[in-house]
Scaffold this active site. Structure first.
Site, PDB file in Angstrom:
ATOM      1  N   ASN A 176      38.814 -30.756  30.098  1.00 27.28           N
ATOM      2  CA  ASN A 176      37.961 -31.137  31.239  1.00 27.28           C
ATOM      3  C   ASN A 176      38.815 -31.215  32.491  1.00 27.28           C
ATOM      4  O   ASN A 176      40.030 -31.438  32.413  1.00 27.28           O
ATOM      5  CB  ASN A 176      37.316 -32.501  30.969  1.00 27.28           C
ATOM      6  CG  ASN A 176      36.348 -32.913  32.076  1.00 27.28           C
ATOM      7  OD1 ASN A 176      35.587 -32.093  32.595  1.00 27.28           O
ATOM      8  ND2 ASN A 176      36.372 -34.186  32.440  1.00 27.28           N
ATOM      9  N   HIS A 197      38.897 -33.400  36.082  1.00 28.65           N
ATOM     10  CA  HIS A 197      38.306 -34.605  36.664  1.00 28.65           C
ATOM     11  C   HIS A 197      38.924 -34.838  38.034  1.00 28.65           C
ATOM     12  O   HIS A 197      40.141 -34.731  38.198  1.00 28.65           O
ATOM     13  CB  HIS A 197      38.565 -35.813  35.747  1.00 28.65           C
ATOM     14  CG  HIS A 197      37.967 -37.080  36.262  1.00 28.65           C
ATOM     15  ND1 HIS A 197      36.622 -37.368  36.095  1.00 28.65           N
ATOM     16  CD2 HIS A 197      38.493 -38.090  36.977  1.00 28.65           C
ATOM     17  CE1 HIS A 197      36.363 -38.535  36.675  1.00 28.65           C
ATOM     18  NE2 HIS A 197      37.480 -38.986  37.226  1.00 28.65           N
TER      19      HIS A 197
HETATM   20  C1  GAR Z   1      34.734 -30.616  40.339  1.00 35.80           C
HETATM   21  O1  GAR Z   1      35.254 -31.257  41.483  1.00 35.80           O
HETATM   22  C2  GAR Z   1      35.089 -31.383  39.094  1.00 35.80           C
HETATM   23  O2  GAR Z   1      36.337 -32.017  39.183  1.00 35.80           O
HETATM   24  C3  GAR Z   1      33.985 -32.395  39.041  1.00 35.80           C
HETATM   25  O3  GAR Z   1      32.833 -31.708  39.447  1.00 35.80           O
HETATM   26  C4  GAR Z   1      33.204 -30.684  40.361  1.00 35.80           C
HETATM   27  C5  GAR Z   1      32.568 -29.396  39.922  1.00 35.80           C
HETATM   28  O4  GAR Z   1      32.724 -28.396  40.890  1.00 35.80           O
HETATM   29  N1  GAR Z   1      33.832 -32.910  37.709  1.00 35.80           N
HETATM   30  C6  GAR Z   1      33.433 -34.148  37.452  1.00 35.80           C
HETATM   31  O5  GAR Z   1      33.135 -34.942  38.315  1.00 35.80           O
HETATM   32  C7  GAR Z   1      33.368 -34.493  35.973  1.00 35.80           C
HETATM   33  N2  GAR Z   1      32.836 -35.808  35.790  1.00 35.80           N
HETATM   34  P1  GAR Z   1      32.417 -26.891  40.541  1.00 35.80           P
HETATM   35  O6  GAR Z   1      31.035 -26.823  39.897  1.00 35.80           O
HETATM   36  O7  GAR Z   1      32.432 -26.196  41.870  1.00 35.80           O
HETATM   37  O8  GAR Z   1      33.481 -26.396  39.609  1.00 35.80           O
END
Ligand code: GAR
Length: 210
Positions: free
Chosen positions: A107, A109
């Site tokens: 994952n 984060h």
């Molecule tokens: C990313 O910033 C990731 O770190 C976060 O969601 C975003 C997805 O962006 N993930 C979380 O918050 C997990 N709990 P993306 O769809 O453009 O890759």
């Protein structure tokens, strides 16, 4: 080639970084499917544009987390992946799911774990007056956002920074480190050992590679 399934819920910019790495021959494997729990996730389009199988599995059609995760496991296993990559997949996974893919579930984060697990990480880091923030790639375990860290990228925060002023810098760091971590795994350099992540035979420190 080693096989990767990517789970998304939204924009999929991290998925795009992985697709781009693959197109440069730098992923160490092949993304064989992208699965979204949301039908309108833009990342599905990114997958299709790259010729990757794009699957929608709407969680709202399932009565329980267990039922959804059971269906998700079936779809994932059809693609026989070596690695499952969560890239903005905004669902809490059941222990059953996490155990099924133990050691091959990564994952990303948006915080320097173990700080700021959960949601709204940037707002909380800014409100606390942090001078350092960043992003983490970690193996997924039962503890939400608590799995062992593989890699982090640090972002210095300056006075006057806002969510808006840092978000592009946050994403740039995610897009830099996620393909590297995935490649390490797919090339067999990175494993989750009994005591934590191991890179090239060496245990990683609690913060992972920085
Ligand atoms: C990313 O910033 C990731 O770190 C976060 O969601 C975003 C997805 O962006 N993930 C979380 O918050 C997990 N709990 P993306 O769809 O453009 O890759």
């Amino acid at each position: 080639a080693r096989r990767v399934v990517v789970l998304i819920s939204g924009n999929g910019s991290n998925l795009q970084a992985l697709i781009d790495a693959q197109s440069y021959g730098e992923l160490g494997g092949e993304i064989v499917a992208v699965i979204s729990n949301k039908a309108d996730a833009y990342g599905l389009q990114r997958a299709r544009d790259a010729g990757i199988d794009a699957v929608v599995l709407p969680h709202i059609e399932y009565d329980s987390r267990e039922a959804f995760d059971g269906a998700l496991i079936k779809v994932i296993e059809r693609h026989e992946p070596d690695l499952i990559v969560l890239a903005g997949f905004m669902r809490i996974l059941t222990p059953m799911f996490v155990h099924r893919f133990h050691g091959r579930l990564l994952n990303i984060h948006p915080s320097l774990l173990p700080d700021y697990q959960g949601l709204n990480t940037h707002a909380r880091a800014l409100a606390d007056g942090c001078t350092e923030h960043g992003v983490s790639v970690h193996f997924v375990t039962e503890e939400l956002d608590g799995g062992p860290v593989v890699m982090q990228a640090v972002l210095k925060l300056c006075e006057g920074d806002t969510e808006e002023s840092i978000i592009d810098r946050i994403h740039a760091r995610e897009h830099l480190i996620y393909p590297i971590a995935v490649r390490w795994f797919l090339e067999g350099r990175l494993q989750l050992g009994p005591k934590g992540p191991v890179l090239d035979g060496m245990p990683l420190p609690p913060q992972g590679m920085r």
